[in-house]
Design an enzyme around this catalytic site. Sequence first.
Site, PDB file in Angstrom:
ATOM      1  N   ARG A  15       5.239 -22.390 -72.768  1.00 36.65           N
ATOM      2  CA  ARG A  15       6.560 -22.890 -73.164  1.00 36.65           C
ATOM      3  C   ARG A  15       6.673 -24.396 -72.956  1.00 36.65           C
ATOM      4  NH1 ARG A  15      10.511 -20.449 -69.657  1.00 36.65           N
ATOM      5  NH2 ARG A  15       8.732 -20.233 -68.271  1.00 36.65           N
ATOM      6  N   ASN A  33      10.226 -16.892 -72.998  1.00 35.64           N
ATOM      7  CA  ASN A  33       9.439 -15.682 -72.803  1.00 35.64           C
ATOM      8  C   ASN A  33      10.238 -14.473 -73.245  1.00 35.64           C
ATOM      9  OD1 ASN A  33       7.298 -17.075 -71.657  1.00 35.64           O
ATOM     10  ND2 ASN A  33       7.935 -16.695 -69.568  1.00 35.64           N
TER      11      ASN A  33
END
Length: 85
Positions: A15, A33
């Site tokens: 990320r 996520n």
Amino acid sequence: MQARVTGHVQGVGFRYATAQRARELGIVGYARNRDDGSVEVGMAGHDDDVANLIDWLQTGPSAARVDQVTSEEIAPQSWTDFQTG
């Protein structure tokens, strides 16, 4: 645009690396996520920059193993920066 990235993509900085690459390209959106172990990426920007980020997602950071990236058009959003969450 929204993409879903599957493989070994959680717990490897995916990320944060995505956010860094997106910011370099001038893309706004998010990376988060998902419960199934994938990472979801929402993005908006110039078409070429979005295509470049989607290409980058195919590999991701060095610690990741990307199995598949799927993407789809979504309704325009009012993102102002790129967030991880």
